[in-house]
Design a protein around this motif. Sequence first.
Motif, short mmCIF file in Angstrom:
data_model
loop_
_atom_site.label_atom_id
_atom_site.label_comp_id
_atom_site.label_asym_id
_atom_site.label_seq_id
_atom_site.Cartn_x
_atom_site.Cartn_y
_atom_site.Cartn_z
N ARG A 223 1.02 -1.25 -0.15
CA ARG A 223 0.00 0.06 -0.14
C ARG A 223 0.92 1.11 0.08
N ARG A 234 3.58 10.22 -9.73
CA ARG A 234 2.21 9.59 -9.22
C ARG A 234 2.00 8.76 -10.47
N VAL A 238 1.68 4.56 -10.29
CA VAL A 238 0.65 3.52 -11.07
C VAL A 238 0.72 2.75 -12.21
N GLU A 243 -2.98 1.32 -9.75
CA GLU A 243 -3.78 2.23 -9.05
C GLU A 243 -4.43 1.98 -7.47
N LYS A 244 -4.60 0.44 -7.36
CA LYS A 244 -5.33 0.01 -6.20
C LYS A 244 -4.37 0.26 -4.91
N LEU A 246 -2.51 2.67 -4.05
CA LEU A 246 -2.56 3.91 -3.60
C LEU A 246 -3.70 4.17 -2.58
N VAL A 247 -3.38 4.63 -1.38
CA VAL A 247 -4.24 5.09 -0.28
C VAL A 247 -4.96 6.46 -0.66
N GLU A 248 -6.22 6.50 -1.01
CA GLU A 248 -6.67 7.74 -1.38
C GLU A 248 -6.85 8.56 -0.20
N ARG A 249 -7.25 10.11 -0.64
CA ARG A 249 -7.27 10.77 0.36
C ARG A 249 -8.30 10.76 1.31
N GLU A 251 -9.48 8.01 2.69
CA GLU A 251 -9.11 6.87 3.54
C GLU A 251 -8.18 7.60 4.74
#
Length: 299
Positions: A223, A234, A238, A243-244, A246-249, A251
């Motif tokens: 992660r 970035r 990716v 893409e999976k 990355l911890v999105e904003r 979360e």
Amino acid sequence: MIPAPERLRSKAIPTSVPGELDAARHRTTALRVGLALAALGLLAVVVVLSRGLEPLPTSYFATGSGGVVVLDLSTSVDQQKAQRAHRVLKTLSETEGRVGLVVFSDTAYEMLPPDTRSEELRPLLPFFAPRATPEPDGRRSGFPGRPSGQRPTATSLNSPWSQTFRGGTRISTGLAEARRMIERDGDRRLSVTLLSDLDNSGFDTSQLVEEITTYQREGITLRVIPLFPQPDDRSLFVRIAGEKTLVERAELLRNTDVEERQSLVGAFPTALVIAIAALLLVLAASERLLGRLDWRVAR
């Protein structure tokens, strides 16, 4: 003297018309079997529901149980990026879990082994906390809540490792060190969380691709918490890792807002509570309806 088999028999009420009690006996047997089956069924439901609980992760690790943090300390990590790292490390230090730590720039080394208590991260927090510097002209900064003449810095991170990590960024070195720690520990459930601005050296691209491929082959979950990366950096990561990873904003905000000082936070297990309550009711009914016959002498 009464023979031993006779002494072991349970007491019974003598009757000269046992046939009249057959209906009650059959009814009691059916009730006993039915309640036993209901209790076993509810017990199985409770076990299944308890194993299927999916609490929200507050530790950033894929399994929620622990893992290895790979922290970028290269010169490109300024105070703004360090502030995000500070929030993540603070959240991890509150989870009361187990965590390992690798720090890297162009080289990497193990700072904490994977079975370290997460509270051991707390002494590191001051080095990543946001700092303020005076304005050159001494005027008010205009930043709410800050003293007059102070503003956030945007300089490189000043820490005890600044003299050691003065080179560029080679993410593959940090990931490789974390992988070796997991292999040594022997627990493949551990995942790796990378904190980096993803400003990786172009000379490291092939090694990074090879290392991420090794992660996928060995089943190690990666992660990535991006520290305000440039769009090109970035996009390149990716393409390499997906893409999976990355911890999105969303979360990040959800996790850093959790301040209850607990390792897991989840929705109320309504179905599990109902199943447990039903099981208790069945056990209470069994005790009430199938208790031993009792009597007293009439006066």
